[in-house]
Design a protein around this motif. Structure first.
Motif, PDB file in Angstrom:
ATOM      1  N   HIS A 131       1.262  -0.575  -7.753  1.00  0.00           N
ATOM      2  CA  HIS A 131       0.103  -0.834  -6.907  1.00  0.00           C
ATOM      3  C   HIS A 131      -0.772  -1.914  -7.519  1.00  0.00           C
ATOM      4  CE1 HIS A 131       0.456   3.276  -5.133  1.00  0.00           C
ATOM      5  NE2 HIS A 131      -0.040   2.623  -4.101  1.00  0.00           N
ATOM      6  N   GLN A 170       8.722   8.021 -10.059  1.00  0.00           N
ATOM      7  CA  GLN A 170       7.268   8.080  -9.904  1.00  0.00           C
ATOM      8  C   GLN A 170       6.711   9.441 -10.321  1.00  0.00           C
ATOM      9  OE1 GLN A 170       6.150   6.957  -5.944  1.00  0.00           O
ATOM     10  NE2 GLN A 170       3.998   6.657  -6.446  1.00  0.00           N
ATOM     11  N   GLU A 187       0.817  -1.204   0.000  1.00  0.00           N
ATOM     12  CA  GLU A 187       0.000   0.000   0.000  1.00  0.00           C
ATOM     13  C   GLU A 187       0.855   1.260   0.000  1.00  0.00           C
ATOM     14  OE1 GLU A 187      -3.631  -0.697   2.956  1.00  0.00           O
ATOM     15  OE2 GLU A 187      -1.806  -1.729   3.540  1.00  0.00           O
ATOM     16  N   LEU A 214       5.528   6.243  10.440  1.00  0.00           N
ATOM     17  CA  LEU A 214       6.841   5.753  10.890  1.00  0.00           C
ATOM     18  C   LEU A 214       7.114   6.120  12.339  1.00  0.00           C
ATOM     19  CD1 LEU A 214       9.087   6.510   7.786  1.00  0.00           C
ATOM     20  CD2 LEU A 214       7.946   4.375   8.408  1.00  0.00           C
ATOM     21  N   GLY A 236       2.824   4.337   1.053  1.00  0.00           N
ATOM     22  CA  GLY A 236       3.561   4.635   2.276  1.00  0.00           C
ATOM     23  C   GLY A 236       4.335   3.464   2.843  1.00  0.00           C
ATOM     24  N   CYS A 237       4.345   2.332   2.141  1.00  0.00           N
ATOM     25  CA  CYS A 237       5.037   1.144   2.669  1.00  0.00           C
ATOM     26  C   CYS A 237       6.548   1.188   2.462  1.00  0.00           C
ATOM     27  CB  CYS A 237       4.476  -0.118   2.043  1.00  0.00           C
ATOM     28  SG  CYS A 237       2.949  -0.638   2.834  1.00  0.00           S
TER      29      CYS A 237
HETATM   30  N1  LIG Z   1      11.380  13.149   2.823  1.00  0.00           N
HETATM   31  C1  LIG Z   1      10.787  12.378   3.740  1.00  0.00           C
HETATM   32  N2  LIG Z   1      10.829  12.712   5.061  1.00  0.00           N
HETATM   33  C2  LIG Z   1      10.247  11.935   5.997  1.00  0.00           C
HETATM   34  N3  LIG Z   1       9.583  10.805   5.725  1.00  0.00           N
HETATM   35  C3  LIG Z   1       9.496  10.417   4.443  1.00  0.00           C
HETATM   36  C4  LIG Z   1      10.079  11.184   3.371  1.00  0.00           C
HETATM   37  N4  LIG Z   1       9.837  10.546   2.204  1.00  0.00           N
HETATM   38  C5  LIG Z   1       9.120   9.445   2.521  1.00  0.00           C
HETATM   39  N5  LIG Z   1       8.918   9.375   3.870  1.00  0.00           N
HETATM   40  C6  LIG Z   1       8.195   8.301   4.577  1.00  0.00           C
HETATM   41  O1  LIG Z   1       8.741   7.046   4.194  1.00  0.00           O
HETATM   42  C7  LIG Z   1       7.704   6.090   4.136  1.00  0.00           C
HETATM   43  C8  LIG Z   1       7.763   5.387   2.809  1.00  0.00           C
HETATM   44  O2  LIG Z   1       7.429   6.286   1.768  1.00  0.00           O
HETATM   45  P1  LIG Z   1       7.467   5.872   0.225  1.00  0.00           P
HETATM   46  O3  LIG Z   1       7.363   7.107  -0.578  1.00  0.00           O
HETATM   47  O4  LIG Z   1       8.656   5.006  -0.012  1.00  0.00           O
HETATM   48  O5  LIG Z   1       6.143   4.994   0.076  1.00  0.00           O
HETATM   49  P2  LIG Z   1       5.579   4.257  -1.223  1.00  0.00           P
HETATM   50  O6  LIG Z   1       5.427   2.824  -0.852  1.00  0.00           O
HETATM   51  O7  LIG Z   1       6.434   4.580  -2.385  1.00  0.00           O
HETATM   52  O8  LIG Z   1       4.134   4.905  -1.372  1.00  0.00           O
HETATM   53  P3  LIG Z   1       3.309   5.262  -2.711  1.00  0.00           P
HETATM   54  O9  LIG Z   1       2.671   3.974  -3.117  1.00  0.00           O
HETATM   55  O10 LIG Z   1       2.304   6.267  -2.239  1.00  0.00           O
HETATM   56  O11 LIG Z   1       4.247   5.818  -3.733  1.00  0.00           O
HETATM   57  C9  LIG Z   1       6.405   6.812   4.406  1.00  0.00           C
HETATM   58  O12 LIG Z   1       6.047   6.595   5.743  1.00  0.00           O
HETATM   59  C10 LIG Z   1       6.743   8.250   4.164  1.00  0.00           C
HETATM   60  O13 LIG Z   1       5.960   9.072   4.980  1.00  0.00           O
END
Ligand SMILES: Nc1ncnc2c1ncn2[C@@H]1O[C@H](COP(=O)(O)OP(=O)(O)OP(=O)(O)O)[C@@H](O)[C@H]1O
Ligand SMILES: [Mg+2]
Length: 322
Positions: free
Chosen positions: A215, A99, A44, A280, A46-47
């Protein structure tokens, strides 16, 4: 984990430094991808899929940083390379489709010059030859009227067209490794099919290893050889595609699969996993998924499960298999 794989990620851990301390966005991920293999990374929002992708190529922006782990690419640890050497690998031998296409294109460079740029940087060719290669690549990714578009700028393109420009840039040097972060999300179904076919051909014909972040489990079923499922920064299941779709092991994977419309019950209702991916700063103890898990029992809140290998070869981090 052997180093025969083209890419071998070991215990990769990436944190964001905050006033409250380092927060783990990627937590101890192990993953390997062989030449010609397509491994999908799902989970999902944010993972940690994007942070994992960026970490592999040493591209995590501050306040993020890789806190532990190694990333072997063709036998060398990318994270230990000097920035100069890493840059030589990136773009030529290993490339990434981001992305967010708009933030990764240069607004003041023409499309043609941008797509030709990796060719000019990494190969000894004339500008005309590089532009010719760019035109051919843009045609391959299905950009309409590439000869005219090449003289234009990113803001003149639609989101889907920009994404195709990004894809052309990433593929133009036939990289050995391609990391594609939601490469087809902004594209309509026909173009999506075209791009996925292109990546599949690259893998099959030129042996490119592909990490495909998506996704879309439908895309996974049609494109990937193996699936890695992420939850709250951790890999929770790794399986061959056939095994995975025959019945995933981890309750989180089962929830993801159950939310596919095609597999939903006769009523057509989407079953989705109740609750949300934790932030987190408030990760539950033990298995991060336990508060949402329909199969939660004794050990789940206590200790994070290690990987268990099942008889059919898949690996999963769930106490049900302990
Ligand atoms: N610059 C940042 N500062 C703090 N936390 C961050 C930052 N970038 C990402 N995160 C945190 O890292 C975690 C993973 O984020 P990530 O962008 O890798 O998710 P994702 O799986 O790619 O989601 P999506 O499917 O929405 O693209 C999340 O909890 C996000 O809030
Ligand atoms: Mg992402």
């Amino acid at each position: 984990m052997t180093h025969e794989s083209l890419l071998s990620v070991e215990n990769l851990t990436t944190v964001f430094d905050t006033p409250a301390g380092p927060l783990p966005a990627v937590d101890g991920v192990d993953l390997s991808v062989g030449r010609g293999e397509i491994v999908a990374v799902v989970g999902e929002s944010g993972c940690g899929k994007t942070v994992l992708s960026l970490s592999v190529l040493g591209l995590v922006p501050p306040p993020g940083r890789v806190a532990a782990g190694r990333v072997f690419f063709a036998g060398r640890d990318l994270l230990a390379l000097p920035e100069r050497e890493l840059r030589a690998v990136r773009g030529a031998r290993a490339s990434m489709i981001f992305q967010e296409p708009m933030t990764s294109l240069n607004p003041v460079l023409t499309i043609g010059d941008q797509v030709a740029e990796p060719v000019r940087t990494h190969r000894r060719v004339s500008r005309a030859q590089a532009l010719e290669a760019a035109g051919a690549m843009l045609a391959k990714v299905g950009l309409p009227d590439p000869a005219r578009r090449m003289r234009g700028y990113p803001h003149e393109l639609s989101g889907g067209q920009r994404q195709r420009v990004m894809i052309a840039m990433a593929l133009i040097l036939s990289p050995e490794l391609l990391i594609a972060d939601e490469p087809t999300t902004a594209l309509d179904v026909t173009v999506q099919r075209q791009i996925l076919d292109l990546m599949t051909h690259l893998a099959r014909d030129t042996g490119t290893a592909v990490v495909l972040v998506t996704h879309n489990l439908g895309v996974v079923a049609q494109t990937a050889d193996a699936v890695a499922v992420m939850y709250a920064g951790r890999l929770v299941e790794y399986a061959r595609v056939g095994t995975f779709f025959a019945g995933p092991a981890h309750p989180y994977s089962q929830g993801l699969l159950a939310s596919l419309p095609r597999l939903a019950g006769r009523g057509g209702r989407l079953s989705s996993i109740p609750g949300m991916v934790p932030s987190l700063s408030a990760l539950p103890p033990g298995c991060h998924f336990h508060p949402r898990c329909p199969r939660v029992f004794g050990p789940c809140a206590g200790q994070a499960p290690p990987f268990f290998t099942l008889p059919d070869g898949r690996r999963t981090r769930c106490w049900l298999y302990g």
